[in-house]
Scaffold this motif. Sequence first.
Motif, PDB file in Angstrom:
ATOM      1  N   ALA A   1      12.951  12.145   0.187  1.00  0.00           N
ATOM      2  CA  ALA A   1      13.416  11.152  -0.776  1.00  0.00           C
ATOM      3  C   ALA A   1      13.007   9.760  -0.332  1.00  0.00           C
ATOM      4  CB  ALA A   1      14.949  11.240  -0.910  1.00  0.00           C
ATOM      5  N   LEU A   2      13.215   9.494   0.943  1.00  0.00           N
ATOM      6  CA  LEU A   2      12.813   8.189   1.458  1.00  0.00           C
ATOM      7  C   LEU A   2      11.305   8.009   1.349  1.00  0.00           C
ATOM      8  CD1 LEU A   2      15.080   7.968   4.627  1.00  0.00           C
ATOM      9  CD2 LEU A   2      15.156   6.498   2.602  1.00  0.00           C
ATOM     10  N   SER A   3      10.606   9.111   1.676  1.00  0.00           N
ATOM     11  CA  SER A   3       9.152   9.051   1.624  1.00  0.00           C
ATOM     12  C   SER A   3       8.672   8.754   0.221  1.00  0.00           C
ATOM     13  CB  SER A   3       8.567  10.381   2.121  1.00  0.00           C
ATOM     14  OG  SER A   3       7.185  10.363   1.984  1.00  0.00           O
ATOM     15  N   VAL A   4       9.234   9.513  -0.733  1.00  0.00           N
ATOM     16  CA  VAL A   4       8.863   9.301  -2.132  1.00  0.00           C
ATOM     17  C   VAL A   4       9.176   7.886  -2.540  1.00  0.00           C
ATOM     18  CG1 VAL A   4       9.436   9.922  -4.488  1.00  0.00           C
ATOM     19  CG2 VAL A   4       9.076  11.706  -2.766  1.00  0.00           C
ATOM     20  N   ARG A   5      10.397   7.467  -2.157  1.00  0.00           N
ATOM     21  CA  ARG A   5      10.791   6.132  -2.548  1.00  0.00           C
ATOM     22  C   ARG A   5       9.855   5.106  -1.923  1.00  0.00           C
ATOM     23  NH1 ARG A   5      14.788   3.615  -4.864  1.00  0.00           N
ATOM     24  NH2 ARG A   5      15.365   1.492  -4.214  1.00  0.00           N
ATOM     25  N   ALA A   6       9.552   5.367  -0.618  1.00  0.00           N
ATOM     26  CA  ALA A   6       8.665   4.425   0.054  1.00  0.00           C
ATOM     27  C   ALA A   6       7.327   4.369  -0.639  1.00  0.00           C
ATOM     28  CB  ALA A   6       8.488   4.844   1.499  1.00  0.00           C
ATOM     29  N   ASP A   7       6.822   5.555  -1.067  1.00  0.00           N
ATOM     30  CA  ASP A   7       5.523   5.565  -1.714  1.00  0.00           C
ATOM     31  C   ASP A   7       5.605   4.970  -3.101  1.00  0.00           C
ATOM     32  OD1 ASP A   7       4.025   6.459   0.288  1.00  0.00           O
ATOM     33  OD2 ASP A   7       4.333   8.581  -0.164  1.00  0.00           O
ATOM     34  N   GLU A   8       6.659   5.332  -3.802  1.00  0.00           N
ATOM     35  CA  GLU A   8       6.804   4.805  -5.146  1.00  0.00           C
ATOM     36  C   GLU A   8       6.819   3.286  -5.136  1.00  0.00           C
ATOM     37  OE1 GLU A   8       9.049   6.861  -8.681  1.00  0.00           O
ATOM     38  OE2 GLU A   8      10.203   6.906  -6.834  1.00  0.00           O
ATOM     39  N   PHE A   9       7.429   2.782  -4.092  1.00  0.00           N
ATOM     40  CA  PHE A   9       7.574   1.346  -4.009  1.00  0.00           C
ATOM     41  C   PHE A   9       6.852   0.808  -2.775  1.00  0.00           C
ATOM     42  CE2 PHE A   9      10.382   0.996  -7.514  1.00  0.00           C
ATOM     43  CZ  PHE A   9      11.079   2.183  -7.563  1.00  0.00           C
ATOM     44  N   ALA A  10       5.684   1.365  -2.555  1.00  0.00           N
ATOM     45  CA  ALA A  10       4.910   0.870  -1.431  1.00  0.00           C
ATOM     46  C   ALA A  10       4.661  -0.626  -1.580  1.00  0.00           C
ATOM     47  CB  ALA A  10       3.588   1.616  -1.348  1.00  0.00           C
ATOM     48  N   TYR A  11       4.455  -1.027  -2.828  1.00  0.00           N
ATOM     49  CA  TYR A  11       4.329  -2.460  -3.124  1.00  0.00           C
ATOM     50  C   TYR A  11       5.311  -2.744  -4.253  1.00  0.00           C
ATOM     51  CZ  TYR A  11       0.122  -2.197  -0.334  1.00  0.00           C
ATOM     52  OH  TYR A  11      -0.742  -2.003   0.685  1.00  0.00           O
ATOM     53  N   PRO A  12       6.561  -2.879  -3.911  1.00  0.00           N
ATOM     54  CA  PRO A  12       7.584  -2.974  -4.982  1.00  0.00           C
ATOM     55  C   PRO A  12       7.631  -4.327  -5.676  1.00  0.00           C
ATOM     56  CG  PRO A  12       8.618  -3.029  -2.841  1.00  0.00           C
ATOM     57  CD  PRO A  12       7.170  -2.814  -2.573  1.00  0.00           C
ATOM     58  N   TYR A  13       6.885  -5.274  -5.187  1.00  0.00           N
ATOM     59  CA  TYR A  13       6.963  -6.604  -5.782  1.00  0.00           C
ATOM     60  C   TYR A  13       5.580  -7.134  -6.162  1.00  0.00           C
ATOM     61  CZ  TYR A  13      11.576  -6.335  -3.764  1.00  0.00           C
ATOM     62  OH  TYR A  13      12.821  -5.921  -3.438  1.00  0.00           O
ATOM     63  N   LEU A  14       5.609  -7.860  -7.234  1.00  0.00           N
ATOM     64  CA  LEU A  14       4.420  -8.628  -7.604  1.00  0.00           C
ATOM     65  C   LEU A  14       4.804 -10.092  -7.443  1.00  0.00           C
ATOM     66  CD1 LEU A  14       1.529  -8.641  -8.819  1.00  0.00           C
ATOM     67  CD2 LEU A  14       2.615  -8.975 -11.057  1.00  0.00           C
ATOM     68  N   VAL A  15       4.035 -10.777  -6.641  1.00  0.00           N
ATOM     69  CA  VAL A  15       4.333 -12.172  -6.348  1.00  0.00           C
ATOM     70  C   VAL A  15       3.373 -13.057  -7.125  1.00  0.00           C
ATOM     71  CG1 VAL A  15       4.473 -13.918  -4.541  1.00  0.00           C
ATOM     72  CG2 VAL A  15       5.127 -11.540  -4.059  1.00  0.00           C
ATOM     73  N   LEU A  16       3.954 -14.004  -7.823  1.00  0.00           N
ATOM     74  CA  LEU A  16       3.135 -14.980  -8.548  1.00  0.00           C
ATOM     75  C   LEU A  16       3.245 -16.326  -7.845  1.00  0.00           C
ATOM     76  CD1 LEU A  16       4.559 -13.004 -10.881  1.00  0.00           C
ATOM     77  CD2 LEU A  16       2.957 -14.325 -12.278  1.00  0.00           C
ATOM     78  N   GLU A  17       2.107 -16.911  -7.630  1.00  0.00           N
ATOM     79  CA  GLU A  17       2.110 -18.219  -6.972  1.00  0.00           C
ATOM     80  C   GLU A  17       1.602 -19.262  -7.942  1.00  0.00           C
ATOM     81  OE1 GLU A  17       0.329 -18.370  -3.092  1.00  0.00           O
ATOM     82  OE2 GLU A  17      -0.188 -20.485  -3.344  1.00  0.00           O
ATOM     83  N   ALA A  18       2.435 -20.280  -8.077  1.00  0.00           N
ATOM     84  CA  ALA A  18       2.054 -21.355  -8.990  1.00  0.00           C
ATOM     85  C   ALA A  18       1.112 -22.330  -8.288  1.00  0.00           C
ATOM     86  CB  ALA A  18       3.304 -22.076  -9.481  1.00  0.00           C
ATOM     87  N   SER A  19       0.549 -23.182  -9.070  1.00  0.00           N
ATOM     88  CA  SER A  19      -0.382 -24.168  -8.506  1.00  0.00           C
ATOM     89  C   SER A  19       0.319 -25.072  -7.503  1.00  0.00           C
ATOM     90  CB  SER A  19      -0.980 -25.026  -9.624  1.00  0.00           C
ATOM     91  OG  SER A  19      -1.643 -24.210 -10.538  1.00  0.00           O
ATOM     92  N   ASP A  20       1.634 -25.256  -7.664  1.00  0.00           N
ATOM     93  CA  ASP A  20       2.355 -26.108  -6.734  1.00  0.00           C
ATOM     94  C   ASP A  20       2.850 -25.345  -5.514  1.00  0.00           C
ATOM     95  OD1 ASP A  20       4.296 -24.525  -7.729  1.00  0.00           O
ATOM     96  OD2 ASP A  20       5.577 -26.155  -8.489  1.00  0.00           O
ATOM     97  N   GLY A  21       2.456 -24.128  -5.414  1.00  0.00           N
ATOM     98  CA  GLY A  21       2.847 -23.317  -4.261  1.00  0.00           C
ATOM     99  C   GLY A  21       4.111 -22.533  -4.470  1.00  0.00           C
ATOM    100  N   THR A  22       4.718 -22.695  -5.581  1.00  0.00           N
ATOM    101  CA  THR A  22       5.952 -21.970  -5.850  1.00  0.00           C
ATOM    102  C   THR A  22       5.665 -20.484  -5.985  1.00  0.00           C
ATOM    103  OG1 THR A  22       6.781 -23.858  -7.054  1.00  0.00           O
ATOM    104  CG2 THR A  22       7.921 -21.757  -7.401  1.00  0.00           C
ATOM    105  N   LEU A  23       6.482 -19.712  -5.310  1.00  0.00           N
ATOM    106  CA  LEU A  23       6.295 -18.270  -5.340  1.00  0.00           C
ATOM    107  C   LEU A  23       7.407 -17.627  -6.135  1.00  0.00           C
ATOM    108  CD1 LEU A  23       5.390 -17.631  -1.600  1.00  0.00           C
ATOM    109  CD2 LEU A  23       3.827 -17.988  -3.518  1.00  0.00           C
TER     110      LEU A  23
END
Lengths: 160, 758
Positions: free
Chosen positions: A40-62
């Motif tokens: 379960a942990l493995s699946v979860r880890a894989d499912e959410f290997a990259y759980p976030y999408l980070v957007l960076e603004a021109s002013d550096g705001t993440l």
Amino acid sequence: MPSSSFSSRRFLQTRRRKKQRKQYDEMKKCLIFFAIAVCALSVRADEFAYPYLVLEASDGTLTSVSVASLTLKFEESSLVLTNDAGSRNFALSGLKKMYFATKPTAISTSKNNVNENVEVWTMTGLSLGVFDSISEAQQTLSRGVYVVKNERGTFKIAVK
Amino acid sequence: MRKTLGLIIALMLTANVWAQTMNVETGSVVYQFPAAKAGVMTYTDGTSLTIMGKTFTLSEVTNVWVDNAQVIDNTVSVVYEGTSARILVAGNVAQYVTPAVKGAHVGIGQTNTSDVDGEEIIYSLSGNTSDGEFYLSGSYKCTVELCGLTLTNASPVFSGAAIHVQNGKRIDISIRKDTENTLADCPNGTQKGCLYVKGHAELKGQGTLNIKGNLKHGIKTGEYLTMRKCGVNILSAEGDGISCSQYFLMESGSLTFGNVGDDAIQCDIDNATAGSTGQTTNHEDEDSGNIYIKEGTVDATVTNTAAKCLKAEGNVIIDGGTLTLKANGDIDLTDTSDPAFTAGIRADSYEQNGGNIDIVVNGAAGRGVTAANSLMINGGSLNVINNGATKSSGSSYFCSARGLRASTIFLKSGTVTVSTSGAASKGIKADDGNVTVTGGNITITTTGAGAYDGEDKDAKGCAGLDADGDINIEGGSLTLKSSGTGGKGMKCDGTLTIIDGTVNASSTGSNYKYSNSLSASAKAIKAGVATQKGSGRNATYEYSGGIVITGGNIIASASNHEAIESKSTLDISGGYVYANSSDDAINSSSDFTISGGFVMGNSSGNDGLDANGNFYIKGGTVFSVASSSPEVGIDANTEQGYKLYVTGGNIVAIGGLERGSSLSQACYQASSYTKGAWYALYEGNTLVLAFKVPSNNRMGTPMVVSTAGNTTLKSGVGVSGGTKIWEENGCLDCSVNSGSSVSLSSYIGGGGGGWRPW
């Protein structure tokens, strides 16, 4: 008596075997449980290997958003992000880049303060008012994480 | 416990294959970027987004989402869905491909000039559409993978082809295992093939590809084409089934051709100006125009005028496989001075080292195998049945069928079986060159009648083995049968030389007579040319070619004319020769010399052995049987001043010797003999020959015998053991018992002799 002694030995042996069997079954159950947990942990880890999408603004705001059920729509001059938590708009002109992340690194570490009004909320949704700029808010607010909103979008900042 | 742990490991492994993917959709195209590889995705001016080198104009992006789709690097998947097509592009190659889609018509431009992440790009095509296509341009090698695709191009957008690869590099066409794929192109386009590859293509995989070429060729490649494992069915083609340049190589798999408008397979030299490179090591930079069949099966039928099943501007080389070819096209007489024929195989040179080939020719004057230069059989089997009829028109053209035809022919090993039925057709014909046989089993049968060749102004018959030059037989086994009028088992204009091997030639046809002055005689073996100069009593002859026999075992029979005839000289110094005919058994237009070997001429209606020049017997063992007077056992052209010279040899001549002979070796005669009886001829006490007197209806007298020493003869002997020769009319090294001595008297020559100088 020999016969009585023999019966007693057999009784003890049988009992010992039953006990061993019980221990074996318990160990097996533990292993199966452990395996399921690992899977379960493995699946979860894989499912959410990259759980976030980070957007960076021109002013550096993440800004980081969960990728669960995430869709991005480019509408006129804005980017509309929609996921399980809802939708958020970003002005395209203010976006610099985006990338997948393993941690919610989008907590604000604003480097390029802009001199514009921002509305600030606590993480629980309590509005703390409007500040002239992010830097003013950072100087004013106590330590913690806050949600701010300005013309460039909504994002988090950390006050240290 | 072990099972439990195994299950755990399996579950863990299963879980690990999941991954996140960002999908960027622009119309029908979805670019798939694995989260792990996407890296930093950059926005520019709020109008574009660049991911893994691929820049999207945001206004063209219709949707973006993140899911757990698995992305296979280097793969572009095209899924045809009726009137539309869906394209999935792996993120790592996204920057190198630019798809354009209109309905189910897909065009992709590929820009990479080297491998991407160590691999080439794979275009994986699947689905079904009745109006779509796949067009790919580029300048670097790639793979087009067919994964269960039914694709018909009804209204071309990029090309009329079903699949068009405008790329000069190596293109793999991979037909996925157990899939069936069918391509059909548009009948109204400008494409060169239903499946077109500008460069060189390699067909592979273990699936099936069906092709319908509705405009021109079924498969067309600008450069070489190779094939391995897969099954390709050319269901129809207006032009060639397969057309390629440089070379065609089939390593395995199966090929079938039906309803092709021209040749089944045609291979040309790409650079006609530079000419052929010939075969190169590993086919490196080869531009030979060759067709190679290493293994696999080819089943082809062609029906168009002058169409060929296999046609190579270079050579055709067969090393293995099974080929079933049918050439049913008519003759092309557009240019009667250079007619074109249908053929099973046509090449500059043909070489067969193995494999099993069956060819049936039904087209007029068709060819089983035809080669401009050499034809060589080193192994395998080649079976040709040629039913092609003869086509002729006055003096403008005369075309008859050929089983195998080339300038030069080498038969070295393997099994060759040829039959022809057309008038004046040839089983195996060497035009302008020689035939050399060193091995193999060759069987040739011709059944066609004679015919008049208005172009050459000559009467012609069939021939089993025919050469304009020489025929050299150094081994092997030849069985030659000709049954039509004027037919010959074997014929050459040059010299027939036999040093080993077995020849069994028969001609059962009668004379083909076109006019009083033009006819073709049916003979088992004929060689050489006698050219008449002048006419009547002043006529002289110039001779060329002839027959030389130094070994081998020759059996020749003709029902109506000479069994063996040299139109020039005839020299026998070895081997075993048996000839049987109602005409002269063996005839020589010029001098006839026997200096060795074992020679029997058995004629039931003429001379046994006849020379129109001098006849020299210097050695060997000779048994000649003639019809009754005026024919003689051994004849020379005394009428023209020639003579029989006997200086050696063991001789039995039923019907006697030519009058006026020069007999340096003493000869004896027996006044009578018994038909069907075995005789024993001795030189002193040494048995030199046991022979059986034939039982022909008409047989001449006396029986003349001669040896180099004291000659004695026994009749009615019993024969056992030894080696039978001359169709069991003679026996060597045998044991002889009983019998009675024959009374012999001196013989100085007979009074007979043919009155004809031939």
